[in-house]
Every structure is written in C-alpha cells, then in structure tokens.
Design a protein around this motif. Structure first.
Motif, PDB file in Angstrom:
ATOM      1  N   GLN A 193       0.831  -1.195   0.000  1.00 61.76           N
ATOM      2  CA  GLN A 193       0.000   0.000   0.000  1.00 61.76           C
ATOM      3  C   GLN A 193       0.875   1.258   0.000  1.00 61.76           C
ATOM      4  O   GLN A 193       2.055   1.215   0.337  1.00 61.76           O
ATOM      5  N   SER A 194       0.264   2.371  -0.395  1.00 63.23           N
ATOM      6  CA  SER A 194       0.936   3.659  -0.395  1.00 63.23           C
ATOM      7  C   SER A 194       0.093   4.644   0.403  1.00 63.23           C
ATOM      8  O   SER A 194      -1.051   4.364   0.755  1.00 63.23           O
ATOM      9  N   VAL A 195       0.675   5.801   0.695  1.00 63.11           N
ATOM     10  CA  VAL A 195      -0.046   6.878   1.361  1.00 63.11           C
ATOM     11  C   VAL A 195       0.014   8.111   0.471  1.00 63.11           C
ATOM     12  O   VAL A 195       1.101   8.546   0.072  1.00 63.11           O
ATOM     13  N   MET A 196      -1.156   8.636   0.130  1.00 63.58           N
ATOM     14  CA  MET A 196      -1.238   9.860  -0.659  1.00 63.58           C
ATOM     15  C   MET A 196      -1.378  11.037   0.300  1.00 63.58           C
ATOM     16  O   MET A 196      -2.284  11.066   1.134  1.00 63.58           O
ATOM     17  N   ILE A 197      -0.469  11.989   0.199  1.00 66.51           N
ATOM     18  CA  ILE A 197      -0.465  13.150   1.090  1.00 66.51           C
ATOM     19  C   ILE A 197      -1.223  14.296   0.421  1.00 66.51           C
ATOM     20  O   ILE A 197      -0.878  14.712  -0.694  1.00 66.51           O
ATOM     21  N   MET A 198      -2.271  14.791   1.089  1.00 64.74           N
ATOM     22  CA  MET A 198      -3.015  15.955   0.595  1.00 64.74           C
ATOM     23  C   MET A 198      -2.816  17.124   1.559  1.00 64.74           C
ATOM     24  O   MET A 198      -2.494  16.942   2.742  1.00 64.74           O
ATOM     25  N   ILE A 199      -2.983  18.340   1.042  1.00 60.06           N
ATOM     26  CA  ILE A 199      -2.848  19.540   1.861  1.00 60.06           C
ATOM     27  C   ILE A 199      -4.094  20.396   1.687  1.00 60.06           C
ATOM     28  O   ILE A 199      -4.607  20.550   0.567  1.00 60.06           O
ATOM     29  N   HIS A 200      -4.610  20.888   2.790  1.00 54.99           N
ATOM     30  CA  HIS A 200      -5.771  21.784   2.759  1.00 54.99           C
ATOM     31  C   HIS A 200      -5.544  22.883   3.792  1.00 54.99           C
ATOM     32  O   HIS A 200      -5.332  22.594   4.969  1.00 54.99           O
ATOM     33  N   GLU A 201      -5.552  24.125   3.319  1.00 53.59           N
ATOM     34  CA  GLU A 201      -5.316  25.276   4.189  1.00 53.59           C
ATOM     35  C   GLU A 201      -4.043  25.081   5.010  1.00 53.59           C
ATOM     36  O   GLU A 201      -4.019  25.263   6.228  1.00 53.59           O
ATOM     37  N   ASN A 202      -2.993  24.649   4.306  1.00 56.36           N
ATOM     38  CA  ASN A 202      -1.652  24.487   4.883  1.00 56.36           C
ATOM     39  C   ASN A 202      -1.594  23.398   5.957  1.00 56.36           C
ATOM     40  O   ASN A 202      -0.727  23.420   6.830  1.00 56.36           O
ATOM     41  N   ARG A 203      -2.514  22.419   5.887  1.00 51.51           N
ATOM     42  CA  ARG A 203      -2.498  21.293   6.817  1.00 51.51           C
ATOM     43  C   ARG A 203      -2.483  19.991   6.022  1.00 51.51           C
ATOM     44  O   ARG A 203      -3.124  19.891   4.978  1.00 51.51           O
ATOM     45  N   LEU A 204      -1.771  19.006   6.560  1.00 53.63           N
ATOM     46  CA  LEU A 204      -1.516  17.760   5.837  1.00 53.63           C
ATOM     47  C   LEU A 204      -2.346  16.606   6.392  1.00 53.63           C
ATOM     48  O   LEU A 204      -2.557  16.498   7.596  1.00 53.63           O
ATOM     49  N   LEU A 205      -2.787  15.736   5.478  1.00 57.68           N
ATOM     50  CA  LEU A 205      -3.506  14.516   5.843  1.00 57.68           C
ATOM     51  C   LEU A 205      -3.105  13.425   4.871  1.00 57.68           C
ATOM     52  O   LEU A 205      -2.964  13.669   3.664  1.00 57.68           O
ATOM     53  N   GLY A 206      -2.904  12.217   5.387  1.00 58.50           N
ATOM     54  CA  GLY A 206      -2.548  11.087   4.534  1.00 58.50           C
ATOM     55  C   GLY A 206      -3.737  10.179   4.280  1.00 58.50           C
ATOM     56  O   GLY A 206      -4.533   9.915   5.184  1.00 58.50           O
ATOM     57  N   LEU A 207      -3.877   9.708   3.041  1.00 59.65           N
ATOM     58  CA  LEU A 207      -4.945   8.784   2.658  1.00 59.65           C
ATOM     59  C   LEU A 207      -4.314   7.467   2.238  1.00 59.65           C
ATOM     60  O   LEU A 207      -3.458   7.430   1.340  1.00 59.65           O
ATOM     61  N   LEU A 208      -4.721   6.387   2.885  1.00 56.85           N
ATOM     62  CA  LEU A 208      -4.213   5.065   2.530  1.00 56.85           C
ATOM     63  C   LEU A 208      -4.711   4.694   1.139  1.00 56.85           C
ATOM     64  O   LEU A 208      -5.888   4.887   0.815  1.00 56.85           O
ATOM     65  N   THR A 209      -3.839   4.158   0.284  1.00 55.69           N
ATOM     66  CA  THR A 209      -4.237   3.767  -1.070  1.00 55.69           C
ATOM     67  C   THR A 209      -3.613   2.422  -1.419  1.00 55.69           C
ATOM     68  O   THR A 209      -2.594   2.018  -0.852  1.00 55.69           O
ATOM     69  N   GLU A 210      -4.249   1.746  -2.372  1.00 56.88           N
ATOM     70  CA  GLU A 210      -3.670   0.531  -2.940  1.00 56.88           C
ATOM     71  C   GLU A 210      -2.770   0.870  -4.124  1.00 56.88           C
ATOM     72  O   GLU A 210      -2.108   0.004  -4.673  1.00 56.88           O
ATOM     73  N   GLY A 211      -2.768   2.130  -4.526  1.00 55.00           N
ATOM     74  CA  GLY A 211      -1.933   2.571  -5.643  1.00 55.00           C
ATOM     75  C   GLY A 211      -2.582   3.729  -6.363  1.00 55.00           C
ATOM     76  O   GLY A 211      -3.807   3.891  -6.340  1.00 55.00           O
ATOM     77  N   VAL A 212      -1.779   4.568  -6.981  1.00 59.58           N
ATOM     78  CA  VAL A 212      -2.301   5.682  -7.762  1.00 59.58           C
ATOM     79  C   VAL A 212      -2.597   5.213  -9.181  1.00 59.58           C
ATOM     80  O   VAL A 212      -1.975   4.278  -9.686  1.00 59.58           O
ATOM     81  N   THR A 213      -3.555   5.871  -9.817  1.00 65.76           N
ATOM     82  CA  THR A 213      -3.961   5.489 -11.184  1.00 65.76           C
ATOM     83  C   THR A 213      -3.695   6.591 -12.181  1.00 65.76           C
ATOM     84  O   THR A 213      -4.210   6.549 -13.284  1.00 65.76           O
ATOM     85  N   GLY A 214      -2.912   7.611 -11.787  1.00 69.37           N
ATOM     86  CA  GLY A 214      -2.479   8.617 -12.742  1.00 69.37           C
ATOM     87  C   GLY A 214      -3.285   9.903 -12.690  1.00 69.37           C
ATOM     88  O   GLY A 214      -4.306  10.012 -12.022  1.00 69.37           O
ATOM     89  N   VAL A 215      -2.801  10.863 -13.440  1.00 68.47           N
ATOM     90  CA  VAL A 215      -3.431  12.183 -13.517  1.00 68.47           C
ATOM     91  C   VAL A 215      -4.376  12.233 -14.703  1.00 68.47           C
ATOM     92  O   VAL A 215      -4.080  11.702 -15.768  1.00 68.47           O
ATOM     93  N   PHE A 216      -5.525  12.878 -14.509  1.00 67.71           N
ATOM     94  CA  PHE A 216      -6.454  13.075 -15.625  1.00 67.71           C
ATOM     95  C   PHE A 216      -7.084  14.438 -15.485  1.00 67.71           C
ATOM     96  O   PHE A 216      -7.080  15.051 -14.416  1.00 67.71           O
ATOM     97  N   THR A 217      -7.624  14.952 -16.583  1.00 65.15           N
ATOM     98  CA  THR A 217      -8.220  16.287 -16.591  1.00 65.15           C
ATOM     99  C   THR A 217      -9.724  16.191 -16.779  1.00 65.15           C
ATOM    100  O   THR A 217     -10.253  15.168 -17.209  1.00 65.15           O
TER     101      THR A 217
END
Length: 513
Positions: free
Chosen positions: A76-100
């Motif tokens: 597993q991996s951890v995806m780090i997100m930031i909101h209003e200069n604060r960090l939170l990690g989300l457990l993931t089985e893997g990233v699937t790439g960037v899309f628009t």
C-alpha cells in the motif's frame, strides 16, 4: 488576448475496489506505506501516522470511513493531501495517474443528511473511460476527531520545495513551471526519477518467478493482484547495461493501456516535489534511448537530505518520460500479457500491415518449429511452460490434452504435428495460448526464441490452391514473411497466423465429431 482556460487536473487512486480522485492542487506526494505509528486519536478511521521528513502526518483508511471491510493489502501507499496548509494522509492501494476534466462534466450527488459528505460526485476519465468518484478536500479536512498536521515551510525554500500561494498562482497563469511529486531512484550508480503520479505502487522486496517471458530486459514475472506481471531491468530498458547481480532490489509498477509492467531498481530513495522549470535538457545523442527521457534534474537542486541518501555519485537525476515508457512497444507488448482477461479478448484483424493503428511497428514472438518461425505477438494471450503431465489423450493426432488455467479448460495442440503430420523431434517446452471467439487454445512448441520488432512484412504470391473444404491446410500454408533483426542478425521468417489456424482446427474437429 485572454489566456486559454486550464482544464483542472485530478489525481486518481484506488482503495477497497473504489476508483477515487482528488484535485491535483491539493496533492503533495505519494509515499510507500511502511509500518504506521500509533496515534492518540479517537477517530476509528485514523489508522496511524507516518513520519514525513520530521512531520507526523495522520493517515486515514477510507474503507473504515465508508463502513467497508479492511482486508490487508500488500504494497500500500499513502497519498499526502494539503488543505489550508495542513496535511492529511490517505491510505491507497496505488495511484492510477493524472487526468483532466471540466466542472461541467462532474455528475454531482446529494445527501439528505445535513452533514457534509466527503463524496460529492463522479467524473468519467477521458483516457480510459473509468468512472471516478471525487472526494472533497475540505470535507476530509473537517472529519470529526481527525487531526491534521500543520505544514511547515522551510525558511529558505529551494527549487524542489512547494512555492508560495502567490508563485503558484503565477505559474498557473503562465501555464508552466508547475510543481509535481517525483520518485527518486537508484540503479547501480545511475540516478533516475519519474513523476510519482505515473507510478501505480512500489514493491520493497519483489519475488521474481521464472517465466517463458524472461528474455532480453525481462527477468521473469511477479504475482500482484491476481496477475503475473513482467519484471524488466530498468537499466537495460534504458540502454545503460544491467543492474549488478547480487544487489538489493526494489521495484515500481506502472499501469499501461493494457496490463502492467514492473521495473527493477536498486533503491527507491524518496518522493519529493520539484518544479518542472528545474528540469534541464539532455542532448538526445547522449542517451541510448532518448524517447524514454524528458531531461534531467541537477543534484544541486534537490534537498541535501535527499542528495546525500545512498551516496549518489551522479551529478544529475535523469527524468524518465512516463508517456514515452507507455508508448514503448517492447514494454507494452510484455504488459499485454498481464492484462485482465476481459481486456485480452481479441477480435480478428487483417494482418496485412507492419504497423498497428498508432503507426508503431508490430512485434513478433519467434520460436523454433523445425526452423525459426514468427507469430504476431498481439495474437498471444499468454505463454505457459509445458508440463509433461498435460497429455491425457492417445498421441496419434495433434491434440495432446487439456490444461486448466484460472478456471478455463484449454485444449493443447502440438503445433509441429499439426503442420507436418509428424511427431516433433524435440520435446515441447512452452505453450502459446491464443484466444478464438472467446475460447482459448494452446499450441505446444519446442522452444521460444525471442520477441522482436518487425522491420518489413512482405507477402509472397499464392500459386495453386487447396481444396475448397480444406481450410486448415490453407491456414497453415503461410505466404507472409517477416524481416526481423538488424545488422548481422537480420533474418526473414515465415509468419504463422495462429488465430486462423486455431479456428480452422476447431472447425475440423467439430466436423469430425
């Protein structure tokens, strides 16, 4: 003139069988999930924390938040997100790439309860058609009893660190020099890096198993999520030689249009953020396979803590081009073998061109059948080792017996006997599995030889003809050749259409029955 609108980007990831997405502007990086540190926290969805370069970042498991089962998933991996200069990690089985996507393309959902839900809508990815559920960063940051870590900016920001809000806005206006997370890698003493959003997951100690695919840069396969994924020596793929034997190995997985591929490295060093403006050009002639690279990052541009790790001797990190790797025919041809079964049902296509729809040269798998013979790699669903326990029929005809693979019963035919009418002089070593009208048939062959690109596919004139009712003989009689190799290794091989042969053999067997 007003600048063109920039389509918002999303980062995709997967957990609990769910396809999820977050806005790219809130994503900081993706890091391998080591053992989580216990936190004094009442929220059940907070499964622990990770030490992110001296900052304890809480990690939540969305499966718990949504009331789903939480079986252990390796790598597993951890995806780090930031909101209003604060960090939170989300457990993931893997990233699937960037899309628009556009805001107008989001299908919003509404809940009767007054509380804000983290799930606010879905959007269909244009690149692969997957429907992705979108999460609200603001709602995640407001989850009851879930702590967030305050993000500390360094006093003297370097080019690798996050820009301030003002410079980020400036970059967006200019449409360039954006900040991206990258994975730092080491192969022997060569330093490489790749966009972290191109990486599905990382493996700390991959177990490589023998496979008939193990030739060239392919070292074998690993079993991951129910698939056998080819493992490639990243150095050899890039043309830099081979990873030194008897050295520690790690790997990272990349999701391709069909299937996945794993790439061996000595060390996954770290995940950091860089500005694309820090990437410098590298002369194409200096790289053996320049299409696989998009430049380099000077080591001096990286934080000292990253540069000093593993005593990297190189003065720069060569930047791997994710798009170039995904369009490399050598890689995609091998990855097709690991594609899910529903993606590998093939339909008949005229085999008249040396290139496919995208203009790329076709690949042939070559094998020994008296002499060297070729078959389009796109026809091969799977390559299996031959076991002498397979035959269950009297071997007076080409049909040897049947094997069971992932719940499917597959007839196995001796290709040499089918074509010549005589027993093979050498024992079979491999089985080429071909899909015919949603049924599989295996062709036993004496030995695999190579997987190579076709330079030229001439078609010889047909003289005479077989009886109108002898479709099998017509299918076997090949008038197509394939020029393979270069320099002193150029050779012209006969091409067998195994789909056509299998379909004719099946019809003949049904007629006899």
């Amino acid at each position: 003139m007003a600048p063109a609108a920039i389509r918002p980007g999303f980062g995709g990831f997967r957990i609990g069988g769910m396809e999820l997405g977050l806005p790219m502007q809130v994503l900081r990086e993706v890091v391998p999930c080591q053992e989580l540190i216990r936190l004094p926290c009442a929220a059940s969805c907070v499964t622990g924390g990770i030490n992110l370069r001296g900052i304890m970042v809480p990690v939540i498991d969305l499966r718990i938040l949504f009331g789903m089962p939480t079986p252990h998933v390796p790598f597993q991996s951890v995806m780090i997100m930031i909101h209003e200069n604060r960090l939170l990690g989300l457990l993931t089985e893997g990233v699937t790439g960037v899309f628009t996507g556009e805001t107008s393309e989001i299908n919003h959902v509404h809940f009767a309860a007054a509380d804000q839900s983290v799930f606010y809508g879905s959007i269909r990815r244009a690149d692969n058609g997957t429907l992705v559920n979108l999460l609200s960063p603001a709602a995640l940051a407001m989850l009851r009893d879930v702590p967030l870590a305050e993000h500390r900016e360094m006093k003297k920001p370097t080019g690798i660190q996050a820009d301030t809000a003002n410079s980020q806005n400036k970059d967006q206006r200019q449409g360039q020099d954006k900040v991206i997370p990258v994975l730092l890698l080491r192969c022997n003493q060569i330093a490489l890096t790749i966009d972290a959003m191109e990486v599905y997951t990382t493996l700390s100690d991959p177990e490589i198993k023998p496979s008939p695919l193990a030739m060239g840069s392919c070292r074998g396969v690993i079993e991951y999520a129910g698939s056998k994924i080819p493992v490639l020596d990243l150095l050899e793929v890039c043309g830099f030689g081979k990873i030194e034997p008897d050295t520690p190995l790690q790997a990272f997985l990349v999701q391709l249009p069909k299937g996945m591929a794993a790439f061996l490295v000595n060390k996954v060093i770290d995940v950091v953020r860089i500005r694309t403006g820090e990437i410098i050009d590298v002369p194409a002639y200096a790289l053996p396979r320049s299409a696989l690279f998009s430049g380099a990052i000077p080591k001096s541009s990286l934080p000292a803590s990253c540069s000093q790790q593993d005593a990297i001797l190189a003065s720069q990190f060569l930047v791997l081009n994710g798009a170039g790797m995904k369009s490399c025919h050598e890689i995609t041809a091998l990855a097709n073998v690991s594609a899910p079964e529903q993606m590998l049902v093939r339909h008949n296509r005229p085999q008249t061109a040396t290139t496919d729809k995208t203009g790329r040269k076709r690949t042939m798998v070559t094998y020994l059948l008296g002499s060297e013979t070729a078959t389009p790699f796109e026809q091969i669903r799977e390559i299996l080792p031959f076991s002498h326990s397979i035959p269950i029929f009297e071997q007076t005809g080409p049909l040897l017996g049947m094997i069971v693979v992932r719940g499917r019963s597959i007839p196995v035919v001796c290709l040499h006997r089918l074509i010549t009418g005589q027993p093979a002089q050498k024992a079979a070593t491999n089985i080429l599995v071909v899909e015919i009208d949603h049924e599989a048939i295996g062709f036993a062959i004496p030995a695999l030889k190579s997987i190579e690109t076709v330079e030229w596919e001439p078609e010889l004139p047909q003289f005479g003809g077989e009886a109108a009712n002898d479709d099998l003989k017509r299918a076997i009689r090949s008038n197509r050749l394939a020029q393979i190799g270069n320099g002193n290794s150029i050779r012209m091989l006969p091409v067998l259409d195994l789909e056509k042969i299998g379909r004719a053999f099946r019809a003949q067997q049904l007629a006899v029955a």
